[in-house]
Write an enzyme that holds these catalytic residues in place. Sequence first.
Site, PDB file in Angstrom:
ATOM      1  N   HIS A 106       0.840  -1.208   0.000  1.00 51.12           N
ATOM      2  CA  HIS A 106       0.000   0.000   0.000  1.00 51.12           C
ATOM      3  C   HIS A 106       0.877   1.261   0.000  1.00 51.12           C
ATOM      4  O   HIS A 106       2.042   1.200  -0.346  1.00 51.12           O
ATOM      5  CB  HIS A 106      -0.988  -0.045   1.164  1.00 51.12           C
ATOM      6  CG  HIS A 106      -1.718  -1.346   1.263  1.00 51.12           C
ATOM      7  ND1 HIS A 106      -2.642  -1.756   0.324  1.00 51.12           N
ATOM      8  CD2 HIS A 106      -1.613  -2.366   2.165  1.00 51.12           C
ATOM      9  CE1 HIS A 106      -3.102  -2.960   0.663  1.00 51.12           C
ATOM     10  NE2 HIS A 106      -2.488  -3.358   1.756  1.00 51.12           N
ATOM     11  N   GLU A 143      -2.224   0.450   8.018  1.00 58.88           N
ATOM     12  CA  GLU A 143      -1.335  -0.617   7.577  1.00 58.88           C
ATOM     13  C   GLU A 143      -0.185  -0.069   6.755  1.00 58.88           C
ATOM     14  O   GLU A 143       0.950  -0.543   6.872  1.00 58.88           O
ATOM     15  CB  GLU A 143      -2.115  -1.646   6.764  1.00 58.88           C
ATOM     16  CG  GLU A 143      -1.256  -2.806   6.295  1.00 58.88           C
ATOM     17  CD  GLU A 143      -1.898  -3.664   5.243  1.00 58.88           C
ATOM     18  OE1 GLU A 143      -1.184  -4.504   4.649  1.00 58.88           O
ATOM     19  OE2 GLU A 143      -3.109  -3.511   4.987  1.00 58.88           O
ATOM     20  N   HIS A 198       2.929  -6.856   4.877  1.00 59.97           N
ATOM     21  CA  HIS A 198       1.545  -6.438   5.106  1.00 59.97           C
ATOM     22  C   HIS A 198       1.128  -6.736   6.533  1.00 59.97           C
ATOM     23  O   HIS A 198       1.824  -7.427   7.287  1.00 59.97           O
ATOM     24  CB  HIS A 198       0.605  -7.185   4.153  1.00 59.97           C
ATOM     25  CG  HIS A 198       0.690  -6.713   2.742  1.00 59.97           C
ATOM     26  ND1 HIS A 198      -0.130  -5.737   2.236  1.00 59.97           N
ATOM     27  CD2 HIS A 198       1.516  -7.077   1.727  1.00 59.97           C
ATOM     28  CE1 HIS A 198       0.178  -5.516   0.968  1.00 59.97           C
ATOM     29  NE2 HIS A 198       1.173  -6.320   0.628  1.00 59.97           N
ATOM     30  N   GLU A 275       1.612 -11.491   6.160  1.00 54.39           N
ATOM     31  CA  GLU A 275       0.627 -10.736   6.935  1.00 54.39           C
ATOM     32  C   GLU A 275       1.094 -10.861   8.385  1.00 54.39           C
ATOM     33  O   GLU A 275       0.924 -11.892   9.017  1.00 54.39           O
ATOM     34  CB  GLU A 275      -0.765 -11.333   6.770  1.00 54.39           C
ATOM     35  CG  GLU A 275      -1.309 -11.326   5.352  1.00 54.39           C
ATOM     36  CD  GLU A 275      -1.880  -9.973   4.944  1.00 54.39           C
ATOM     37  OE1 GLU A 275      -1.713  -8.989   5.698  1.00 54.39           O
ATOM     38  OE2 GLU A 275      -2.500  -9.908   3.867  1.00 54.39           O
TER      39      GLU A 275
END
Length: 314
Positions: A106, A143, A198, A275
């Site tokens: 992101h 995030e 992430h 993650e």
Amino acid sequence: MRRIAWILPAAAALVCGCGAGSPAPQAAGQSPSSVPVSHRSEPAVPRASPTASAASVKPAPGEPAPGNNAASARAQPDAAGGGPELFRPTGTGILRGKVVAVDPGHNGGNFAAASVIGKLIWNGRETETCDTTGAETDGGSTEAQFNWNVALYLTAELRAEGATVALTRTSNTGVGPCVTERAAIGNEVHANAAISIHADGGPPGGRGFAILEPVADRTNDAIIGPSVILGADLQAAFASGTGEPFSSYDGTDGIRPRNDLAGINLSIVPKVFIECANMRNAADAALVTSPRWQATAARAIAAGLTAFLTRAGS
């Protein structure tokens, strides 16, 4: 996460081989010294394909001398537009000669660029959006910022051990890059390994970390085996290094094959996503917002990458 974008200019303050209590990464807009892989992530600026190779990496003014694993964050000039960048080693160690692509998922500017990140791209199997905003804690911590902080700690760890690092973005104020472009960066620099960082936005009652591994899709067929090994090394290192449990809701024993992510569908170098935790879970949220834990997570990821990169034949 709940999904991912591209390009590399030099980033925020590189934190060194930080131990617990290391300084947190500095504000976005500062970055480690580097050589541009070239690009601009702002929508109004034309973007070029990444072209630098590991061999083209040059020292930059103000960079720590080789062997100096500085224990404090160092501000470096930001690459134009916050796009992709290659960073030379700061030390000579076990990762000498290796190239690692580090992708902080992101970007902080994605929230204000829906029309840009919402455009459709082909991920090798189907269409998906260029990028997303990412998850956030109930308290509003994003995030994108977590990914960025961990990437900076990780970059410093790897460089101190002799690796050249390609960052897919070098600020947390830009937009993207698109997920297809993020994959292209690792491919372009012929990375020995690539990691996309992430944190998930899963059910509030679930917690833990998961490694997302590629599924064969022609383009990535040759890297499935090595990526599975990379995933196993990261799974073991992250569990032991952080104490974080395997995800209680995603995958099995911390491993989840995924065929819907451009970042691994289009990779031709060994690559996985991690993650690190579930931002919607109260216990995990307390971890991901802690600079100390961010540095711990980065060290664990570095240990997993090192285990993979030092295997015979890697």
